[in-house]
Design an enzyme around this catalytic site. Structure first.
Site, PDB file in Angstrom:
ATOM      1  N   ILE A  57       0.212 -25.445  23.062  1.00  0.00           N
ATOM      2  CA  ILE A  57       2.182 -25.439  23.416  1.00  0.00           C
ATOM      3  C   ILE A  57       2.468 -24.308  22.501  1.00  0.00           C
ATOM      4  CG2 ILE A  57       4.095 -27.421  23.314  1.00  0.00           C
ATOM      5  CD1 ILE A  57       3.152 -29.370  22.808  1.00  0.00           C
ATOM      6  N   THR A  59       5.533 -21.778  21.314  1.00  0.00           N
ATOM      7  CA  THR A  59       7.218 -21.995  20.774  1.00  0.00           C
ATOM      8  C   THR A  59       8.296 -20.745  21.885  1.00  0.00           C
ATOM      9  OG1 THR A  59       6.363 -20.530  19.154  1.00  0.00           O
ATOM     10  CG2 THR A  59       5.913 -22.980  18.443  1.00  0.00           C
ATOM     11  N   VAL A  86      -0.020 -24.588  18.287  1.00  0.00           N
ATOM     12  CA  VAL A  86       1.105 -24.000  18.029  1.00  0.00           C
ATOM     13  C   VAL A  86       0.872 -22.705  19.045  1.00  0.00           C
ATOM     14  CG1 VAL A  86       2.413 -23.292  16.880  1.00  0.00           C
ATOM     15  CG2 VAL A  86       1.531 -25.290  16.017  1.00  0.00           C
ATOM     16  N   LYS A  87       0.880 -22.586  19.988  1.00  0.00           N
ATOM     17  CA  LYS A  87       0.871 -21.241  20.426  1.00  0.00           C
ATOM     18  C   LYS A  87       1.572 -20.027  19.873  1.00  0.00           C
ATOM     19  CE  LYS A  87      -1.023 -19.398  24.518  1.00  0.00           C
ATOM     20  NZ  LYS A  87      -0.260 -20.225  26.202  1.00  0.00           N
ATOM     21  N   ILE A  88       1.779 -18.886  19.306  1.00  0.00           N
ATOM     22  CA  ILE A  88       3.003 -17.915  19.012  1.00  0.00           C
ATOM     23  C   ILE A  88       2.242 -16.493  19.247  1.00  0.00           C
ATOM     24  CG2 ILE A  88       3.689 -17.099  16.764  1.00  0.00           C
ATOM     25  CD1 ILE A  88       2.862 -20.102  14.986  1.00  0.00           C
TER      26      ILE A  88
END
Ligand code: G3P
Length: 219
Positions: A57, A59, A86-88
């Site tokens: 997902i 951010t 966490v996709k950054i």
């Protein structure tokens, strides 16, 4: 190489996970916008389909500290565990956020990668996956496959335990070619995934087998 679905469409995810050895789903704001549903509706539906497979997902916060808070908010709201990534995006703040999120015990996929150096720095910051955008590179007269190959080789040379998640694909050939340069994972749309698993000659072969089996298969 592992396959992930780059879609938030529930019918597509259900179909892909029903038929193929899928390992997870990746999302981003653009993908979510195609579904015209809020995150609070669509993420639980995806979770229901994929069970304990990976869920990435993205951010949207700008500052590193806010990215961390956002990542924690999703983890708690959706009751996510070890399969949560966490996709950054690799902005300046994003690089800092990778460390913060990792220190807080979550896994990270560094995304929107266009160069080998962005990938190396993201990996050094602690990313579990880096996601180079193959088709977008090809579209600016660069070479997506070469960038993926360079990243794979760099991680190998420096014994870096970060995986390359090829992203942004528009055709079967791009996926074939990243798999041949050692890409560890790919995420692709329903259409591209369907296309790589299908071949007209296979369909014709099966039709012929069916025809020729008439009255012979009596057991
Ligand atoms: O996962 C990355 C991706 O969604 C970007 O793909 O097709 O918009 O270049 P695309």
């Amino acid at each position: 190489m592992i396959y992930l679905a780059d879609t938030a469409n529930i019918d597509e995810i259900r179909e892909l996970f029903n038929y193929f050895p899928m390992e997870g789903v990746t999302t981003n704001p653009t993908i979510l916008s195609h579904e015209n549903k809020n995150m609070s509706t669509v993420i639980p539906q995806i979770q229901e389909c994929i069970k304990d497979k990976m869920l990435h997902i993205q951010t949207i916060s700008e500052r590193a500290e806010d990215i961390l808070l956002e990542a924690q908010r999703y983890r708690d709201y959706f009751n996510l565990n070890d399969n949560y990534y966490v996709k950054i995006p690799v902005t300046k703040e994003g690089f800092k956020a990778i460390r913060l999120v990792k220190d807080a015990g979550m896994k990270v996929t560094a995304t929107a990668i266009f160069t080998q150096q962005q990938a190396l720095i993201a990996a050094k910051a602690g990313a579990d996956f880096v996601a180079p955008y193959v088709n977008r590179l090809d579209n600016i007269s660069s070479h997506g496959i070469d960038v993926v190959g360079d990243i794979v080789e760099t991680f190998k040379s420096y014994h870096i335990n970060c995986k390359v998640l090829g992203a942004s694909f528009k055709n079967v050939d791009q996926i074939y070619r990243v798999s041949m340069v050692g890409c560890h994972a790919v995420t692709a749309s329903y259409e591209v995934l369907e296309a790589i698993m299908k071949h007209p000659m296979t369909d014709k072969g099966v039709m012929d087998f069916e025809k020729d089996s008439k009255n012979l298969y009596d057991i």
